[in-house]
Design a protein around this motif. Sequence first.
Motif, PDB file in Angstrom:
ATOM      1  N   UNK A   1      -8.296  -9.625   5.494  1.00 30.68           N
ATOM      2  CA  UNK A   1      -7.033  -9.302   6.134  1.00 30.68           C
ATOM      3  C   UNK A   1      -7.161  -9.234   7.656  1.00 30.68           C
ATOM      4  N   UNK A   2      -6.163  -9.755   8.312  1.00 31.48           N
ATOM      5  CA  UNK A   2      -6.067  -9.564   9.750  1.00 31.48           C
ATOM      6  C   UNK A   2      -7.020 -10.385  10.595  1.00 31.48           C
ATOM      7  N   UNK A   3      -7.561 -11.453  10.041  1.00 32.09           N
ATOM      8  CA  UNK A   3      -8.488 -12.299  10.800  1.00 32.09           C
ATOM      9  C   UNK A   3      -7.798 -13.611  11.159  1.00 32.09           C
ATOM     10  N   UNK A   4      -7.982 -14.033  12.401  1.00 33.22           N
ATOM     11  CA  UNK A   4      -7.517 -15.359  12.800  1.00 33.22           C
ATOM     12  C   UNK A   4      -8.671 -16.070  13.497  1.00 33.22           C
TER      13      UNK A   4
ATOM     14  N   UNK B   1      -8.541  -2.167   2.537  1.00 34.28           N
ATOM     15  CA  UNK B   1      -7.979  -3.452   2.105  1.00 34.28           C
ATOM     16  C   UNK B   1      -7.324  -3.321   0.741  1.00 34.28           C
ATOM     17  N   UNK B   2      -6.377  -4.181   0.501  1.00 42.20           N
ATOM     18  CA  UNK B   2      -5.738  -4.208  -0.823  1.00 42.20           C
ATOM     19  C   UNK B   2      -6.761  -4.634  -1.879  1.00 42.20           C
TER      20      UNK B   2
ATOM     21  N   UNK C   1       0.822  -1.202   0.000  1.00 40.61           N
ATOM     22  CA  UNK C   1       0.000   0.000   0.000  1.00 40.61           C
ATOM     23  C   UNK C   1       0.862   1.261   0.000  1.00 40.61           C
TER      24      UNK C   1
ATOM     25  N   UNK D   1      -3.253  -3.079   9.357  1.00 40.23           N
ATOM     26  CA  UNK D   1      -3.759  -4.181  10.177  1.00 40.23           C
ATOM     27  C   UNK D   1      -3.718  -5.519   9.468  1.00 40.23           C
ATOM     28  N   UNK D   2      -3.196  -5.536   8.250  1.00 37.67           N
ATOM     29  CA  UNK D   2      -3.170  -6.786   7.497  1.00 37.67           C
ATOM     30  C   UNK D   2      -1.843  -7.517   7.572  1.00 37.67           C
ATOM     31  N   UNK D   3      -0.932  -7.025   8.431  1.00 33.21           N
ATOM     32  CA  UNK D   3       0.376  -7.668   8.556  1.00 33.21           C
ATOM     33  C   UNK D   3       0.303  -8.784   9.588  1.00 33.21           C
ATOM     34  N   UNK D   4       0.495 -10.015   9.138  1.00 36.19           N
ATOM     35  CA  UNK D   4       0.461 -11.124  10.093  1.00 36.19           C
ATOM     36  C   UNK D   4       1.611 -12.085   9.819  1.00 36.19           C
TER      37      UNK D   4
ATOM     38  N   UNK E   1      -4.817  -8.759  16.076  1.00 31.25           N
ATOM     39  CA  UNK E   1      -4.204  -9.941  15.456  1.00 31.25           C
ATOM     40  C   UNK E   1      -2.968  -9.594  14.640  1.00 31.25           C
ATOM     41  N   UNK E   2      -2.783  -8.300  14.369  1.00 31.87           N
ATOM     42  CA  UNK E   2      -1.723  -7.915  13.436  1.00 31.87           C
ATOM     43  C   UNK E   2      -0.365  -7.868  14.124  1.00 31.87           C
ATOM     44  N   UNK E   3       0.668  -7.978  13.343  1.00 35.48           N
ATOM     45  CA  UNK E   3       2.045  -7.952  13.812  1.00 35.48           C
ATOM     46  C   UNK E   3       2.752  -6.716  13.250  1.00 35.48           C
TER      47      UNK E   3
ATOM     48  N   UNK F   1      -6.035  -3.650  14.942  1.00 43.03           N
ATOM     49  CA  UNK F   1      -6.230  -5.081  14.801  1.00 43.03           C
ATOM     50  C   UNK F   1      -5.287  -5.817  15.737  1.00 43.03           C
TER      51      UNK F   1
ATOM     52  N   UNK G   1      -0.989  -8.745   3.658  1.00 42.84           N
ATOM     53  CA  UNK G   1      -2.350  -9.254   3.459  1.00 42.84           C
ATOM     54  C   UNK G   1      -2.620  -9.583   1.992  1.00 42.84           C
TER      55      UNK G   1
END
Lengths: 204, 337
Positions: free
Chosen positions: B260-263, B138-139, A140, A148-151, B192-194, B190, A156
């Motif tokens: 994105x970002x869901x577990x 979101x992308x 992005x 928030x999409x970094x896991x 859940x995010x890192x 989020x 993401x």
Amino acid sequence: MLEGYEKIVLFGDSGCAQMCDVGGILQLEDMEDFLRQHNKQVLGKIFVQGGICDVNAVKQEMENNRAILDEAEAFLIQACGVATQNVTELIPEKESFPATDSKFLGTMPQRFVHQERCIMCGECILDLTGGICPLARCAKGILNGPCGGSMNGKCERDPETDCAWQLIYDRLKKLGKLDKLKSIWEIKDWSLSQGPHSVVHEEA
Amino acid sequence: MYSCIAQPKEICVSLQTGSFDARLKNSVQSPETKLRRMLRSGKFTVTGEVGPPHGADDDLVRERTRLVKDYCDAINITDNVRGIPTMSSMACAHFVIQAGAEPVMQMSSRDRNRILFESELYGAYALGIRNILFVTGDHTLLGSHPQAKMVYDLDSIQALQLASHLMSGKDLAGEKLEGIPLFHLGATFNPNADPLELQVWRVEKKRDAGAQFFQTQAIYDTARLEEYMEQIEPLGVKVLAGVIPLKGPKMARFMNERIPGIRISDEIVNRLESAGAGMKGEEKKEAVRAEGIAVALETINRVKMIRGINGIHIMAIGWEESIPELVKASGLYPRPK
């Protein structure tokens, strides 16, 4: 693209075009075979030492190959968009066609592998990011990442892409410079990245 | 030799820091919305989400709003989630007001540059919209229009800065505004995010940029939220924990893969799977959905116990009927006026 043109001259170079395996000697020969199979005449191949972006170098090669250039109906440029436009400008009375899609500025960790590293934003921030560009490497291109999409270190967008902000975080942590990520990064001046650009270096 | 053009840059020899004084005093100027009043009163707050229509039917917005409005203190309108085009969040927020509820208008930085942000914020204020929530967006590769050119002129933090700046009465160019938009600004995070540490700093940045409330991505693992909340507790921000009720195992798997970002743990997926085992048709659907509601209720009950959580945000994703059910079953109905 080459419909209606029979006599073609190919262009390649020993720089980016060869490194990207689109306009080296091998690819020029492959293209020659391909076009011949499709009933085109390839009058010759012009291979520029360095890059087709170097106008002087191209002009010199053009001088050496004047006869085939005069006879040709069109040119096929196996290099970047700059190269195609250079040949267009140098020989405006004939059409030059692109044989490649120019993708990005990248690194080549090994042959046939290229990864994007720079988007030419016009204002380098690598000094703040531990040498990792978020504009080129975050999907992005955001400046206060990660989103928030970094896991688990991944983006993401797809599971193969590393999260650039995770890389930046890890690197700055090693360098003891995490404080760089604690303040808000300002809105970027994108006018610096918007073309058409030109640069004239003043002679020293 | 090659034409990748570079120019020498000014070499900075001292430490570079941001010049923007981000800690704005906009909380003083913020308009008193029901959402803000609820959060400041310390009462457990409920927000819900209404998905904008995938087309031009405004009646759908009012209908969906009517289904949930008595069960929520404010209603979020999403903004082209996953890059799938839906009715403008500003238009929908306006229809939410018409239907007698208070909207939270979401704005993503994926589809607008700074010019459109400013323009839409003026328009939103003029339409009576006061709660604005900024998201990165979101992308587009995750949605139906992957060929679109994404904008990201600003990120969500910079968008918050921009909105806060407008509240000072000037635009980004320093021009005086003909009418000052005042907002109750929100953001997301989020858990859940890192990486966790950096995500926590982002919450602080968002607060400093003007965010007064936060809604989280959907929570299924409350332990992770608890860890996160411990870290952000000193920031003193208002947090609404995100809840997405699951309609079935298929939805759970889809979300794990595509949102994105869901577990969502295997345990939850298995629970949904076995809830419908041996059944068919409507009966199976009902049983699976009941289990989805049960999972969501357990999450709500656990989330209520977490220090620093001020409420819940229910994102029903096309299953608006689940909102009244969840709010009633968790003892949060009726809502305070």
